[in-house]
Scaffold this motif. Structure first.
Motif, PDB file in Angstrom:
ATOM      1  N   THR A 134      -6.136   8.397   0.540  1.00  0.00           N
ATOM      2  CA  THR A 134      -6.219   7.910   1.916  1.00  0.00           C
ATOM      3  C   THR A 134      -6.560   9.020   2.901  1.00  0.00           C
ATOM      4  O   THR A 134      -6.966   8.741   4.029  1.00  0.00           O
ATOM      5  CB  THR A 134      -4.899   7.246   2.345  1.00  0.00           C
ATOM      6  OG1 THR A 134      -3.843   8.222   2.330  1.00  0.00           O
ATOM      7  CG2 THR A 134      -4.539   6.086   1.425  1.00  0.00           C
ATOM      8  N   CYS A 135      -6.387  10.276   2.513  1.00  0.00           N
ATOM      9  CA  CYS A 135      -6.685  11.397   3.414  1.00  0.00           C
ATOM     10  C   CYS A 135      -8.175  11.689   3.520  1.00  0.00           C
ATOM     11  O   CYS A 135      -8.623  12.306   4.499  1.00  0.00           O
ATOM     12  CB  CYS A 135      -5.963  12.659   2.942  1.00  0.00           C
ATOM     13  SG  CYS A 135      -4.169  12.548   2.949  1.00  0.00           S
ATOM     14  N   PHE A 136      -8.953  11.254   2.529  1.00  0.00           N
ATOM     15  CA  PHE A 136     -10.367  11.610   2.483  1.00  0.00           C
ATOM     16  C   PHE A 136     -11.169  10.729   3.444  1.00  0.00           C
ATOM     17  O   PHE A 136     -10.923   9.530   3.569  1.00  0.00           O
ATOM     18  CB  PHE A 136     -10.903  11.481   1.063  1.00  0.00           C
ATOM     19  CG  PHE A 136     -10.345  12.525   0.135  1.00  0.00           C
ATOM     20  CD1 PHE A 136     -11.028  13.713  -0.079  1.00  0.00           C
ATOM     21  CD2 PHE A 136      -9.124  12.342  -0.498  1.00  0.00           C
ATOM     22  CE1 PHE A 136     -10.507  14.686  -0.920  1.00  0.00           C
ATOM     23  CE2 PHE A 136      -8.594  13.308  -1.335  1.00  0.00           C
ATOM     24  CZ  PHE A 136      -9.285  14.488  -1.546  1.00  0.00           C
ATOM     25  N   VAL A 163      -2.741  18.556   4.089  1.00  0.00           N
ATOM     26  CA  VAL A 163      -3.287  18.243   5.410  1.00  0.00           C
ATOM     27  C   VAL A 163      -3.341  16.721   5.545  1.00  0.00           C
ATOM     28  O   VAL A 163      -3.102  15.993   4.582  1.00  0.00           O
ATOM     29  CB  VAL A 163      -4.701  18.843   5.613  1.00  0.00           C
ATOM     30  CG1 VAL A 163      -4.656  20.358   5.639  1.00  0.00           C
ATOM     31  CG2 VAL A 163      -5.669  18.349   4.540  1.00  0.00           C
ATOM     32  N   THR A 164      -3.662  16.239   6.737  1.00  0.00           N
ATOM     33  CA  THR A 164      -3.731  14.787   6.945  1.00  0.00           C
ATOM     34  C   THR A 164      -5.158  14.253   6.969  1.00  0.00           C
ATOM     35  O   THR A 164      -5.350  13.038   6.938  1.00  0.00           O
ATOM     36  CB  THR A 164      -3.024  14.396   8.246  1.00  0.00           C
ATOM     37  OG1 THR A 164      -3.581  15.146   9.334  1.00  0.00           O
ATOM     38  CG2 THR A 164      -1.533  14.675   8.157  1.00  0.00           C
ATOM     39  N   ILE A 195      -6.282  18.287  -6.127  1.00  0.00           N
ATOM     40  CA  ILE A 195      -5.577  17.357  -7.007  1.00  0.00           C
ATOM     41  C   ILE A 195      -5.320  16.087  -6.207  1.00  0.00           C
ATOM     42  O   ILE A 195      -4.638  16.118  -5.174  1.00  0.00           O
ATOM     43  CB  ILE A 195      -4.249  17.941  -7.524  1.00  0.00           C
ATOM     44  CG1 ILE A 195      -4.492  19.284  -8.215  1.00  0.00           C
ATOM     45  CG2 ILE A 195      -3.577  16.965  -8.482  1.00  0.00           C
ATOM     46  CD1 ILE A 195      -3.228  19.958  -8.717  1.00  0.00           C
ATOM     47  N   THR A 196      -5.900  15.002  -6.669  1.00  0.00           N
ATOM     48  CA  THR A 196      -5.785  13.730  -5.966  1.00  0.00           C
ATOM     49  C   THR A 196      -5.579  12.629  -6.993  1.00  0.00           C
ATOM     50  O   THR A 196      -5.411  12.903  -8.187  1.00  0.00           O
ATOM     51  CB  THR A 196      -7.024  13.480  -5.082  1.00  0.00           C
ATOM     52  OG1 THR A 196      -6.829  12.289  -4.306  1.00  0.00           O
ATOM     53  CG2 THR A 196      -8.292  13.343  -5.926  1.00  0.00           C
ATOM     54  N   ASP A 197      -5.568  11.378  -6.534  1.00  0.00           N
ATOM     55  CA  ASP A 197      -5.334  10.261  -7.454  1.00  0.00           C
ATOM     56  C   ASP A 197      -6.656   9.618  -7.857  1.00  0.00           C
ATOM     57  O   ASP A 197      -7.704   9.848  -7.237  1.00  0.00           O
ATOM     58  CB  ASP A 197      -4.393   9.234  -6.822  1.00  0.00           C
ATOM     59  CG  ASP A 197      -4.895   8.722  -5.497  1.00  0.00           C
ATOM     60  OD1 ASP A 197      -5.650   7.729  -5.492  1.00  0.00           O
ATOM     61  OD2 ASP A 197      -4.547   9.301  -4.451  1.00  0.00           O
ATOM     62  N   ASP A 198      -6.596   8.755  -8.854  1.00  0.00           N
ATOM     63  CA  ASP A 198      -7.818   8.193  -9.402  1.00  0.00           C
ATOM     64  C   ASP A 198      -8.407   7.068  -8.561  1.00  0.00           C
ATOM     65  O   ASP A 198      -9.409   6.465  -8.945  1.00  0.00           O
ATOM     66  CB  ASP A 198      -7.610   7.715 -10.847  1.00  0.00           C
ATOM     67  CG  ASP A 198      -6.474   6.708 -10.971  1.00  0.00           C
ATOM     68  OD1 ASP A 198      -5.905   6.315  -9.937  1.00  0.00           O
ATOM     69  OD2 ASP A 198      -6.156   6.323 -12.110  1.00  0.00           O
ATOM     70  N   ALA A 199      -7.789   6.798  -7.390  1.00  0.00           N
ATOM     71  CA  ALA A 199      -8.378   5.815  -6.472  1.00  0.00           C
ATOM     72  C   ALA A 199      -9.431   6.439  -5.559  1.00  0.00           C
ATOM     73  O   ALA A 199     -10.089   5.723  -4.799  1.00  0.00           O
ATOM     74  CB  ALA A 199      -7.287   5.155  -5.629  1.00  0.00           C
ATOM     75  N   LEU A 200      -9.591   7.745  -5.613  1.00  0.00           N
ATOM     76  CA  LEU A 200     -10.612   8.395  -4.791  1.00  0.00           C
ATOM     77  C   LEU A 200     -11.992   7.939  -5.244  1.00  0.00           C
ATOM     78  O   LEU A 200     -12.317   7.968  -6.431  1.00  0.00           O
ATOM     79  CB  LEU A 200     -10.504   9.918  -4.891  1.00  0.00           C
ATOM     80  CG  LEU A 200     -11.503  10.721  -4.051  1.00  0.00           C
ATOM     81  CD1 LEU A 200     -11.270  10.488  -2.570  1.00  0.00           C
ATOM     82  CD2 LEU A 200     -11.414  12.207  -4.379  1.00  0.00           C
ATOM     83  N   ALA A 201     -12.808   7.532  -4.291  1.00  0.00           N
ATOM     84  CA  ALA A 201     -14.149   7.023  -4.601  1.00  0.00           C
ATOM     85  C   ALA A 201     -15.025   8.118  -5.206  1.00  0.00           C
ATOM     86  O   ALA A 201     -14.780   9.319  -5.030  1.00  0.00           O
ATOM     87  CB  ALA A 201     -14.797   6.468  -3.336  1.00  0.00           C
ATOM     88  N   ILE A 232       0.836  -1.206   0.000  1.00  0.00           N
ATOM     89  CA  ILE A 232       0.000   0.000   0.000  1.00  0.00           C
ATOM     90  C   ILE A 232       0.868   1.252   0.000  1.00  0.00           C
ATOM     91  O   ILE A 232       0.608   2.222  -0.724  1.00  0.00           O
ATOM     92  CB  ILE A 232      -0.947  -0.018   1.216  1.00  0.00           C
ATOM     93  CG1 ILE A 232      -1.970  -1.156   1.061  1.00  0.00           C
ATOM     94  CG2 ILE A 232      -1.656   1.314   1.378  1.00  0.00           C
ATOM     95  CD1 ILE A 232      -2.764  -1.433   2.313  1.00  0.00           C
ATOM     96  N   LYS A 233       1.938   1.240   0.824  1.00  0.00           N
ATOM     97  CA  LYS A 233       2.836   2.394   0.868  1.00  0.00           C
ATOM     98  C   LYS A 233       3.448   2.668  -0.503  1.00  0.00           C
ATOM     99  O   LYS A 233       3.566   3.810  -0.931  1.00  0.00           O
ATOM    100  CB  LYS A 233       3.960   2.141   1.885  1.00  0.00           C
ATOM    101  CG  LYS A 233       3.605   2.456   3.319  1.00  0.00           C
ATOM    102  CD  LYS A 233       4.824   2.270   4.188  1.00  0.00           C
ATOM    103  CE  LYS A 233       4.547   2.701   5.618  1.00  0.00           C
ATOM    104  NZ  LYS A 233       5.732   2.500   6.490  1.00  0.00           N
TER     105      LYS A 233
END
Length: 569
Positions: A523-525, A486-487, A543-549, A384-385
């Motif tokens: 993972t932050c969402f 942010v986290t 701006i995020t990655d395409d794994a965001l639901a 995952i990392k």
């Protein structure tokens, strides 16, 4: 198939087909698409293939490959007869290929009950928490005049939440007015626990009891207390676990650890193996196999453990006499006729760095070897990392494309920010301001930009400049774009962060920017960290990655926030 062997055959397959997609390779080799992408990066670095959108093409003709030694820790889950897992159901589905899920391999849950598992091997987390809470209450009565001000270092999973809830109920049986000063999700990380504990003790010096849901968080708290110069007699750290060497050594030292709850991985490991054998034979198992626990103090430590050459060994005579084990774990006892032994059991863990899992692996390995079963281990976190790191690089690449000639840009600190700085090494004709020492050090190599540091006090642990000087500098500036990190991001709590001392400078950054661009991997969402930075409505673009639901993307869109998805190349 071992990973190095898989690399060779993947290379040959690509050479044979010319082009093949990631999804096809995933199905062909019964591993996740995440694993295939990682393999393709290695092959591209080797120079034998070129990654394309969704797949790879060969750069060489098919040639015989020399077989290399296998990776010991690589587990081909297609070849196991049973699985033991400490992952949640969703984590497990993300780690294992669909072909394994469909094979109906029996699965044993460890610590956290899950759907579609034969049983869960675990302590009763709530009752164990109550027991150690009662002990803590008695300690506070005898040593703190009945005053109990608690810092709860917890985690978001149901089992760890049950530990915290049980601890609070237990201590309030003894001290009804015990006060929870702060309850923090430390993400089960020692480094995060260390920072948050130091912040909490600075803001709330009256804290005298710190409850930690595992040894990693307990050890982070112990180090924070030591480095803050907290007098040992004024505060104690209470671990739930006591699984490794460090906390037992701390108990003997007698400074911040006076007692804790022991969960005995030496018992849980063999119990998991025996449960897997029963499940493999399709024998009925109870919903939960409840393993024993005990409150361990310096006074009774020698009743449970003997230290040999720096290693604490559980005394078999003590646990067989004093502790109830719900399944037979005597490897020498004859088995009933007709019992079939699995050839290989897989163990899937979330955190190899935790002493609990190190001890669990060792105890399962020793027991499995004794009865002639092979044990394979997968550290899901490492995969995952690796995938998240790739996502962050793509996010940084997409962020760099947002910067135009003449822009004044403010870059916050964070792992994506470092990758963004690397992307900007060839940038020209722009002004970049940052409070990140690492971003500044990367960009100082580029003479074609105007590079400005905010100044301020260096927070050594995160290499971030904070404090009134940095904030005063930012108040005098007006920048075109802020790249913020942010986290935690949720619609209810907004933007949040774990480091309390960094929150005010993030708030000042937001006020200084005409456009706020949030850089965050998926993972932050849905996460809510310790303290709120700002409502989500302050963001102009994410701006995020395409794994965001899809759901959070839609919710962000409703707020008028532009969402850019950085796709894996």
């Amino acid at each position: 198939m071992r990973s190095k062997n898989r690399l060779a055959t993947i290379e040959a397959t690509i050479a044979e087909h010319g082009f093949i997609s990631v999804s096809e390779l995933s199905k062909l080799y019964a591993v996740t698409e995440m694993t295939i992408r990682r393999d393709l990066i290695k092959l591209e670095q080797k120079g034998s293939i070129r990654r394309t959108f969704g797949g790879a093409v060969s750069l060489r003709t098919l040639t015989p490959q020399t077989e290399e030694p296998p990776d010991e820790d690589d587990l081909n889950v297609e070849q196991v007869d049973a699985l033991v897992t400490a992952l949640t159901s969703s984590q497990l589905r993300g780690t294992l290929p669909d072909s394994v899920i469909k094979k109906n391999i029996p699965i044993i849950a460890e610590s956290l009950p899950q759907e579609d598992t034969a049983t869960c091997v675990s302590v009763d987390n709530y009752q164990a928490g109550v027991s150690v809470g009662r002990w803590a209450g008695q300690y506070a009565i005898h040593n703190f005049g009945g005053k109990a001000y608690i810092l709860d270092l917890t985690y978001h999973l149901p089992n760890t939440q049950a530990r915290s809830r049980g601890f609070m109920d237990g201590i309030r049986e003894i001290i009804p007015n015990a006060e929870v000063v702060l309850s923090i999700n430390t993400q089960s990380r020692q480094d995060i626990t260390y920072r948050l504990t130091r912040d909490a003790l600075t803001v709330h010096p009256k804290i005298n009891l710190i409850f930690a849901i595992n040894d990693s968080t307990a050890w982070g708290a112990v180090n924070a207390c030591r480095d803050q110069g907290i007098a040992p007699g004024s505060l104690i750290v209470i671990p739930f676990g006591m699984e490794g060497e460090r906390l037992k050594d701390a108990l003997v030292e007698g400074k911040y650890v006076k007692g804790g709850l022991a969960m005995f991985p030496e018992i849980v490991g063999p119990a998991c193996v025996e449960a897997a054998i029963q499940a493999y034979n399709r024998n009925p198992l109870p919903t939960n196999l409840v393993t024993p626990y005990a409150i361990v103090t310096l006074a009774n430590l020698a009743e449970f453990y003997l230290q040999r050459q720096g290693v604490w060994e559980l005394l078999k005579e003590t646990y067989t006499r004093r502790l109830y084990v719900p399944i037979n774990i005597d490897p020498d006892q004859p088995r009933p006729a007709g019992v079939q032994m699995p050839r290989r059991i897989g163990l899937v863990i979330p955190f190899r760095e935790h002493e609990w899992y190190q001890k669990l692996i060792a105890s399962m390995q020793a027991y499995a070897n004794r009865i002639g079963i092979d044990l394979g281990v997968v550290d899901a976190e490492q995969s995952i990392k690796y995938e998240i790191d790739l996502c962050r690089k793509e996010i940084a690449r997409a962020a760099a494309q947002q910067i135009e000639p003449g822009d004044s840009v403010l870059i916050d600190s964070g792992p994506i920010s470092d990758y963004l700085a690397e992307e900007l090494l060839k940038a020209r004709n722009c002004t970049i301001i940052t409070n990140s020492a690492s971003v500044f050090n990367i960009l100082r190599q580029n003479p074609n930009i105007n590079l400005v540091s905010t100044g301020g006090v260096l927070r050594f642990s995160s290499q971030v400049l904070v404090g009134p000087t940095a904030e005063s500098t930012l108040r005098e500036l007006r920048v075109d774009k802020l790249f913020l990190s942010v986290t935690g991001i949720s619609l209810n709590f907004g933007l949040s962060h774990t480091n309390i001392s960094e929150v005010t400078i993030k708030q000042t950054m937001i006020q200084s920017a005409r456009q706020v661009i949030l850089l965050a991997d998926h993972t932050c969402f849905g996460q809510e960290s310790v303290i709120q930075v700002a409502p989500a409505s302050v963001i102009h673009r994410v701006i995020t990655d395409d794994a965001l639901a899809a759901s959070p993307r839609l919710e962000l869109g409703k707020l008028g926030i532009d969402v850019i998805l950085a796709e894996m190349s």
